[in-house]
Design an enzyme around this catalytic site. Structure first.
Site, PDB file in Angstrom:
ATOM      1  N   ILE A  32      -3.303  11.914  10.552  1.00 43.96           N
ATOM      2  CA  ILE A  32      -1.964  12.290  10.079  1.00 43.96           C
ATOM      3  C   ILE A  32      -2.075  13.458   9.107  1.00 43.96           C
ATOM      4  CG2 ILE A  32       0.115  11.529   8.881  1.00 43.96           C
ATOM      5  CD1 ILE A  32      -0.452   8.705   9.828  1.00 43.96           C
ATOM      6  N   GLY A  48       0.834  -1.207   0.000  1.00 49.96           N
ATOM      7  CA  GLY A  48       0.000   0.000   0.000  1.00 49.96           C
ATOM      8  C   GLY A  48       0.864   1.250   0.000  1.00 49.96           C
ATOM      9  N   LYS A  90      -9.804  -2.217  13.143  1.00 49.82           N
ATOM     10  CA  LYS A  90      -8.577  -1.870  13.869  1.00 49.82           C
ATOM     11  C   LYS A  90      -8.467  -2.682  15.162  1.00 49.82           C
ATOM     12  CE  LYS A  90      -6.621   1.071  11.078  1.00 49.82           C
ATOM     13  NZ  LYS A  90      -5.586   0.505  10.194  1.00 49.82           N
ATOM     14  N   ASP A 140       2.107  -1.455  -4.597  1.00 48.25           N
ATOM     15  CA  ASP A 140       0.754  -0.903  -4.528  1.00 48.25           C
ATOM     16  C   ASP A 140      -0.068  -1.611  -5.594  1.00 48.25           C
ATOM     17  OD1 ASP A 140      -0.523   1.657  -3.063  1.00 48.25           O
ATOM     18  OD2 ASP A 140      -1.486   1.373  -5.015  1.00 48.25           O
ATOM     19  N   ARG A 167      -1.731  -0.196  -7.779  1.00 50.35           N
ATOM     20  CA  ARG A 167      -1.580   0.539  -9.044  1.00 50.35           C
ATOM     21  C   ARG A 167      -0.120   0.902  -9.257  1.00 50.35           C
ATOM     22  NH1 ARG A 167      -5.352   3.285  -6.421  1.00 50.35           N
ATOM     23  NH2 ARG A 167      -7.448   2.517  -6.776  1.00 50.35           N
ATOM     24  N   TYR A 171     -14.385   0.711  10.369  1.00 49.69           N
ATOM     25  CA  TYR A 171     -12.937   0.979  10.397  1.00 49.69           C
ATOM     26  C   TYR A 171     -12.376   0.626  11.781  1.00 49.69           C
ATOM     27  CZ  TYR A 171      -8.706   3.954  10.214  1.00 49.69           C
ATOM     28  OH  TYR A 171      -7.419   4.455  10.251  1.00 49.69           O
ATOM     29  N   GLY A 228      -0.272   5.177  -0.860  1.00 47.59           N
ATOM     30  CA  GLY A 228      -1.203   5.944  -0.031  1.00 47.59           C
ATOM     31  C   GLY A 228      -0.538   7.088   0.727  1.00 47.59           C
ATOM     32  N   GLN A 229      -1.315   7.698   1.638  1.00 51.06           N
ATOM     33  CA  GLN A 229      -0.824   8.889   2.345  1.00 51.06           C
ATOM     34  C   GLN A 229       0.446   8.578   3.135  1.00 51.06           C
ATOM     35  OE1 GLN A 229      -2.902  10.248   5.799  1.00 51.06           O
ATOM     36  NE2 GLN A 229      -2.193  12.345   5.614  1.00 51.06           N
TER      37      GLN A 229
END
Ligand code: SER
Length: 335
Positions: free
Chosen positions: A189, A27, A163, A53, A55, A159, A30-31
């Site tokens: 973040i 991943g 977690k 990732d 993509r 979510y 991502g951010q």
């Protein structure tokens, strides 16, 4: 056996050996991943940090290896781990809180699927594993202020359910199979490289872009709701410091409260207006984000992270605001 193992690891550390040598980031587009890849490559060497990732991400292939990888394909993940002799996995795949509420089934499948595969690959290939948890692991029945490390966790978002489950699975893999799983509960973040997507704390990133771009921001979160936030440089440092921490000192593993700053939309707005007095903000409350934001803690107690691996934030709201505005001005060509 455990004491000997820990003694051996501390000997290694005394000789200044890093525990992470070959790292896989799942991943990475991502951010967090887009900045963690660059940060880790500076420390561990470009060739030793494999970014993946679902993509193609051209920029992540510039200073080190990049592979297209669907985190839900465990065989493909195992093959990348074997090919690059990976010893540490960072699983950063997640659908965030607000977008998760629009499609809970998908959020569960993606968030838990990526974690489950990362845990299994880590077990089979003897890797350490970092997976972020979140302030979203807490819920309305958790103590609101200075939320303790070990307390009631009954999140009301999918979510958060992922977690909490992920934290428990991480601990299970550690106790049952000896997998070196570690995690932090990240605050929202704030960063200026890659935008977060679909989170409840995203407003605290978007506000800086709009302050520079249009001078006006419409805030989806109520004016007086406090949430914990952290600036990306502190978040990146936390990842490395926890993964390099002496395992004999870790009483907890999945997952550590970390804290840095806590503010409301009104407070960050006032901070930006100190630099840009003409900046304006109004509210158009998103009911989903309101409910989520109000269910999360106002601020976390990060004493355990401080004591067990020396966590200490370096950025506060004022310094972060100067830095964010400067970077976004340059990025948007508004110098
Ligand atoms: N930033 C995340 C969100 O808002 C919380 O971890 O969903």
């Amino acid at each position: 056996m455990c004491a000997f193992h820990n003694y051996f690891l501390s000997l290694l550390r005394n000789y200044n050996h890093k525990q992470m040598k070959r790292i896989l980031i799942v991943g990475a587009g991502g951010q967090i991943g887009s900045e963690l890849t660059v940060y880790l490559r500076k420390i561990y060497g470009g060739a030793n940090v494999v970014a993946t990732d679902m993509r193609e991400c051209k920029s992540l292939g510039e200073d080190g290896p990049f592979e297209v990888l669907n985190a839900l394909d465990a065989t493909a993940m195992a093959s990348v781990v074997a090919r690059y002799h990976v010893d540490t996995i960072f699983n950063l795949v997640a659908l965030l809180s607000a977008v998760g509420e629009r499609n809970p089934q998908m959020a569960w499948n993606v968030n838990m699927g990526a974690l489950n595969n990362s845990l299994e690959v880590a077990r089979q290939h003897h890797c350490a594993l970092f997976t972020p948890s979140s302030i979203g692991a807490f819920g309305p029945t958790s103590p609101k202020d200075k939320t303790p490390q070990d307390t009631i966790m009954q999140p009301t978002t999918i979510y958060g359910v992922c977690k909490v489950t992920g934290e428990m699975l991480g601990n299970y893999y550690h106790h049952k199979f000896g997998v070196d799983t570690r995690s932090v509960r990240f605050p929202g973040i704030i960063s200026n490289v890659t935008l977060p997507g679909g989170g409840t704390t995203d407003y605290a990133v978007e506000i800086y872009y709009e302050a520079i771009r249009s001078g006006h921001f419409t805030c989806p979160v109520p004016a007086d709701v406090y949430m914990d936030m952290i600036y990306m440089p502190d978040a990146l440092r936390a990842c490395v410091e926890l993964m390099e921490a002496d395992p004999s000192k870790l009483v907890h593993r999945n997952s550590f409260n970390i804290a840095s700053m806590s503010f409301t939309p009104e407070i960050i707005y006032a901070e930006i207006r100190k630099r840009l007095p003409d900046f304006k903000m109004n509210y158009d409350i998103d009911p989903v984000k309101r409910e989520i934001a109000e269910s999360w803690p106002n601020s976390l107690d990060d004493t355990c992270a401080r004591e067990e691996w020396g966590w200490k934030p370096e950025w506060d709201l004022s310094r972060m605001t100067d830095d964010m505005l400067a970077h976004i001005r340059t990025k948007l060509g508004k110098n």
